[in-house]
Write a protein that holds these residues in place. Structure first.
Motif, PDB file in Angstrom:
ATOM      1  N   UNK A  54       0.852  -1.187   0.000  1.00 46.98           N
ATOM      2  CA  UNK A  54       0.000   0.000   0.000  1.00 46.98           C
ATOM      3  C   UNK A  54       0.885   1.233   0.000  1.00 46.98           C
ATOM      4  N   UNK A  55       0.691   2.092  -1.010  1.00 50.72           N
ATOM      5  CA  UNK A  55       1.414   3.356  -1.110  1.00 50.72           C
ATOM      6  C   UNK A  55       0.416   4.494  -1.106  1.00 50.72           C
ATOM      7  N   UNK A  56       0.781   5.558  -0.419  1.00 48.50           N
ATOM      8  CA  UNK A  56      -0.007   6.778  -0.486  1.00 48.50           C
ATOM      9  C   UNK A  56       0.418   7.535  -1.736  1.00 48.50           C
ATOM     10  N   UNK A  79      -5.369  11.432   5.524  1.00 51.70           N
ATOM     11  CA  UNK A  79      -4.556  12.630   5.651  1.00 51.70           C
ATOM     12  C   UNK A  79      -5.372  13.752   6.306  1.00 51.70           C
ATOM     13  N   UNK A  80      -5.009  14.177   7.516  1.00 54.17           N
ATOM     14  CA  UNK A  80      -5.780  15.229   8.185  1.00 54.17           C
ATOM     15  C   UNK A  80      -5.512  16.624   7.629  1.00 54.17           C
ATOM     16  N   UNK A  84      -8.674  14.911   0.616  1.00 56.23           N
ATOM     17  CA  UNK A  84      -8.672  13.679  -0.155  1.00 56.23           C
ATOM     18  C   UNK A  84      -7.395  12.900   0.141  1.00 56.23           C
ATOM     19  N   UNK A  85      -7.538  11.597   0.245  1.00 52.53           N
ATOM     20  CA  UNK A  85      -6.405  10.701   0.381  1.00 52.53           C
ATOM     21  C   UNK A  85      -6.506   9.671  -0.729  1.00 52.53           C
ATOM     22  N   UNK A  86      -5.407   9.466  -1.450  1.00 52.39           N
ATOM     23  CA  UNK A  86      -5.383   8.502  -2.542  1.00 52.39           C
ATOM     24  C   UNK A  86      -4.334   7.450  -2.218  1.00 52.39           C
TER      25      UNK A  86
END
Length: 155
Positions: A54-56, A79-80, A84-86
């Motif tokens: 898993x990579x951000x 991600x606070x 959006x977090x991908x």
């Protein structure tokens, strides 16, 4: 007499400057996203994923690497500092992108824990499905329970 009063005042000042120890017992305070993997042909049966990486999208280094490990559920942070977090989920070299959009609210917990991030109005999407065949739900109101999966991914 003056020395006694001065010493007494100094002693009271020292004692009043001390704070009681306060420990945060809620760990983790900010909830994380729980994903569970299921079999596409029998959608009630959990299915393990082999060699998952898993990579951000924001960071090229893998956040989790499940090489030579088989797992049917994962817990990932959002991600606070963004709305959006991908993530890129790689299984045996085949990459599937998974996007999560959300609203952020800060909520005061306590003096020792400070603030926590509350993620609400979450929407999930996967623009390119390679090894994912689907997922449910596509939206959820918020992440507040850390005991059950928030998203089910079918493969």
């Amino acid at each position: 007499m003056k020395k006694t009063i001065l010493i007494l005042l100094l002693f009271v000042a020292i004692l009043s400057a001390c704070e009681k120890d306060d420990f945060c017992t809620q760990n983790p305070v900010t909830s994380r996203l729980i994903i569970r993997f299921y079999d596409d042909t029998n959608r009630e049966t959990p299915k393990r994923v082999q060699n998952l990486i898993i990579n951000s999208e924001a960071n090229s280094e893998p956040i989790d690497r499940y090489n030579n490990i088989s797992t049917d559920s994962i817990v990932i942070p959002l991600n606070p500092n963004a709305l959006e977090t991908v993530y890129n989920f790689s299984k045996d070299g085949v990459i599937n992108q998974f996007s999560i959009t959300y609203d952020i609210q800060e909520e005061y917990v306590s003096r020792s824990c400070g603030y926590k991030i509350v993620y609400s109005n979450l929407e999930f999407s996967s623009p390119i499905n390679t090894w994912f065949t689907g997922f449910t739900p596509t939206t959820t109101l918020n992440i507040d329970d850390q005991n059950t999966a928030h998203v089910q991914i079918f493969h």
